[in-house]
Design a protein around this motif. Structure first.
Motif, PDB file in Angstrom:
ATOM      1  N   MET A 188       0.844  -1.185   0.000  1.00 39.82           N
ATOM      2  CA  MET A 188       0.000   0.000   0.000  1.00 39.82           C
ATOM      3  C   MET A 188       0.893   1.253   0.000  1.00 39.82           C
ATOM      4  N   ASN A 189       0.290   2.402   0.268  1.00 38.17           N
ATOM      5  CA  ASN A 189       1.057   3.646   0.278  1.00 38.17           C
ATOM      6  C   ASN A 189       1.467   4.083   1.683  1.00 38.17           C
ATOM      7  N   LYS A 190       0.667   3.675   2.694  1.00 39.67           N
ATOM      8  CA  LYS A 190       0.927   4.108   4.063  1.00 39.67           C
ATOM      9  C   LYS A 190       0.828   2.920   5.011  1.00 39.67           C
ATOM     10  N   LYS A 191       1.544   3.026   6.135  1.00 37.76           N
ATOM     11  CA  LYS A 191       1.473   1.964   7.141  1.00 37.76           C
ATOM     12  C   LYS A 191       0.052   1.775   7.651  1.00 37.76           C
ATOM     13  N   GLU A 192      -0.671   2.882   7.788  1.00 40.37           N
ATOM     14  CA  GLU A 192      -2.046   2.789   8.275  1.00 40.37           C
ATOM     15  C   GLU A 192      -2.911   1.959   7.327  1.00 40.37           C
ATOM     16  N   GLU A 193      -2.610   2.032   6.025  1.00 35.64           N
ATOM     17  CA  GLU A 193      -3.353   1.232   5.051  1.00 35.64           C
ATOM     18  C   GLU A 193      -3.012  -0.252   5.173  1.00 35.64           C
ATOM     19  N   ILE A 194      -1.791  -0.553   5.578  1.00 34.27           N
ATOM     20  CA  ILE A 194      -1.413  -1.945   5.826  1.00 34.27           C
ATOM     21  C   ILE A 194      -2.219  -2.491   7.006  1.00 34.27           C
ATOM     22  N   TYR A 195      -2.317  -1.711   8.085  1.00 33.85           N
ATOM     23  CA  TYR A 195      -3.092  -2.155   9.245  1.00 33.85           C
ATOM     24  C   TYR A 195      -4.549  -2.390   8.849  1.00 33.85           C
ATOM     25  N   ALA A 196      -5.101  -1.465   8.054  1.00 31.12           N
ATOM     26  CA  ALA A 196      -6.489  -1.594   7.611  1.00 31.12           C
ATOM     27  C   ALA A 196      -6.673  -2.816   6.714  1.00 31.12           C
ATOM     28  N   THR A 197      -5.648  -3.113   5.913  1.00 38.04           N
ATOM     29  CA  THR A 197      -5.718  -4.283   5.028  1.00 38.04           C
ATOM     30  C   THR A 197      -5.760  -5.567   5.832  1.00 38.04           C
ATOM     31  N   PHE A 198      -4.939  -5.668   6.883  1.00 32.70           N
ATOM     32  CA  PHE A 198      -4.977  -6.855   7.733  1.00 32.70           C
ATOM     33  C   PHE A 198      -6.351  -7.016   8.374  1.00 32.70           C
ATOM     34  N   ALA A 199      -6.917  -5.901   8.831  1.00 31.18           N
ATOM     35  CA  ALA A 199      -8.245  -5.974   9.444  1.00 31.18           C
ATOM     36  C   ALA A 199      -9.284  -6.428   8.432  1.00 31.18           C
ATOM     37  N   GLU A 200      -9.198  -5.897   7.228  1.00 32.46           N
ATOM     38  CA  GLU A 200     -10.135  -6.282   6.175  1.00 32.46           C
ATOM     39  C   GLU A 200      -9.984  -7.758   5.820  1.00 32.46           C
ATOM     40  N   TYR A 201      -8.749  -8.213   5.680  1.00 35.37           N
ATOM     41  CA  TYR A 201      -8.523  -9.610   5.319  1.00 35.37           C
ATOM     42  C   TYR A 201      -9.036 -10.556   6.408  1.00 35.37           C
ATOM     43  N   ASN A 202      -8.797 -10.197   7.659  1.00 29.45           N
ATOM     44  CA  ASN A 202      -9.276 -11.037   8.753  1.00 29.45           C
ATOM     45  C   ASN A 202     -10.800 -11.121   8.770  1.00 29.45           C
ATOM     46  N   LYS A 203     -11.448 -10.055   8.295  1.00 29.28           N
ATOM     47  CA  LYS A 203     -12.912 -10.011   8.312  1.00 29.28           C
ATOM     48  C   LYS A 203     -13.522 -10.677   7.087  1.00 29.28           C
ATOM     49  N   THR A 204     -12.969 -10.418   5.912  1.00 26.38           N
ATOM     50  CA  THR A 204     -13.617 -10.842   4.659  1.00 26.38           C
ATOM     51  C   THR A 204     -12.903 -11.966   3.927  1.00 26.38           C
ATOM     52  N   LYS A 205     -11.627 -12.186   4.245  1.00 28.64           N
ATOM     53  CA  LYS A 205     -10.791 -13.152   3.513  1.00 28.64           C
ATOM     54  C   LYS A 205     -10.810 -12.870   2.005  1.00 28.64           C
ATOM     55  N   PHE A 206     -11.035 -11.613   1.643  1.00 31.56           N
ATOM     56  CA  PHE A 206     -11.058 -11.191   0.236  1.00 31.56           C
ATOM     57  C   PHE A 206     -11.962 -12.079  -0.611  1.00 31.56           C
TER      58      PHE A 206
END
Length: 340
Positions: A290-308
């Motif tokens: 991603m572009n920012k560390k905060e977006e990485i944290y958000a991506t982990f949260a999203e993946y844990n929730k939705t599994k893409f």
């Protein structure tokens, strides 16, 4: 003025140093044994391996993350693209959008992870009576901020369709597979919609070059702002601007100069990656870019929730039937085969 076209040299390691717009280049070369009934490796040949994390070459091959069939069971990607170039061997792809495909020697898969997907890449051992050599590149091409929000997409570049340039110097041939970009007026197949390579002004080039002994070729000048890297991964010695370059070296080259490559007395193989840099910050953690560390944290949260989109298959390491042949099935149900 000598060597003004060569900006730097670096010995190649396990993963090759890249520059924007590229993130990673991995080169896999394994000599797998004959396959068993499950298209995997017989159990007695797996003794002593750290299965699940087997990246050390033993008996000529690695299992990577596979425990019975070599390869990379289900894993996520987000924020970039993978360009997988198969020189020899077979790859089976399954993903979280319901796509399936089998591609093999000479084929290329272009996968845009975009806003996130899961997929698996397994190397089925389809030959039961003989060895199963595998040789491939996987190249990670970054996406700009807009592309990181795009829907996942993949397409196949079948070997029958990939443009090939053949040059001849005094009877010594050079062949260039144009996987991305344009060379000598020959243009590559269309990349995915969100790709940085989609815009010709970004000058993204991926070229696979094979040179017979004594062959000569020229990389045309492109732009003073591109990053251009030549990976000399197989051969003896080549000459560039009067300098001798040994095999297993990365050579960073000027992008606004013509680069004359003269091969030595061995067959040589070269990968060239070039393109305008994506002038955006990069935050990477494993398979997320991603572009920012905060977006990485958000991506982990999203993946844990939705599994893409979850995983639609009954195992983490699915493979196609041994006799499936080369094909691609897309999320809309369309099935594509080479030559059709």
């Amino acid at each position: 003025m000598q060597n003004r076209k060569i900006i730097g040299l670096q010995k190649l390691g396990t993963q090759w140093t890249t520059e924007s717009p590229f993130i990673l280049t991995a080169y896999h070369k394994d000599m797998y044994p004959p396959g068993n009934e499950e298209q995997g490796v017989d159990a007695e040949l797996l003794e002593g391996r750290d299965l699940g994390e087997d990246f050390k070459l033993k008996d000529g091959f690695r299992m990577y993350h596979g425990k019975a069939i070599p390869g990379f069971p289900v894993h996520p990607h987000k924020g970039y693209e993978t360009v997988t170039i198969v020189l020899q061997g077979v790859v089976d792809h399954f993903d979280s959008r319901g796509s399936v495909c089998r591609y093999a020697s000479g084929d290329v898969q272009w996968l845009t992870a975009g806003k996130g997907c899961q997929h698996s890449e397994m190397f089925p051992l389809v030959n039961k009576e003989q060895t199963n050599p595998l040789e491939l590149f996987q190249i990670w091409l970054n996406l700009d901020q807009k592309g990181k929000k795009a829907e996942p997409e993949y397409r196949m570049f079948w070997r029958e369709d990939i443009p090939v340039i053949e040059n001849d110097f005094d009877g010594n041939k050079t062949t260039v597979k144009v996987i991305a970009g344009e060379m000598y007026g020959i243009t590559a197949l269309e990349p995915n919609m969100a790709s940085w390579a989609k815009n010709n002004n970004h000058h993204v080039g991926i070229y696979l070059i094979h040179m017979e002994p004594g062959a000569i070729m020229t990389l045309p000048k492109v732009s003073g702002t591109i990053n251009r890297n030549l990976y000399y991964y197989e051969g003896g010695t080549i000459q560039i601007d009067g300098a001798a370059i040994q095999a297993n070296y990365r050579c960073k080259l000027a992008g606004d100069e013509e680069i004359v490559i003269q091969n030595g007395d061995q067959y040589s193989s070269i990968l060239v990656l070039e393109g305008e840099p994506i002038n955006e910050p990069v935050a990477q953690f494993g398979p997320f870019v991603m572009n920012k560390k905060e977006e990485i944290y958000a991506t982990f949260a999203e993946y844990n929730k939705t599994k893409f989109g979850g995983w639609k298959w009954d195992r983490p390491d699915p493979v196609n039937h041994r006799d499936a042949g080369r094909f691609a099935k897309y999320p809309d149900g369309i099935i594509e085969k080479p030559g059709e």
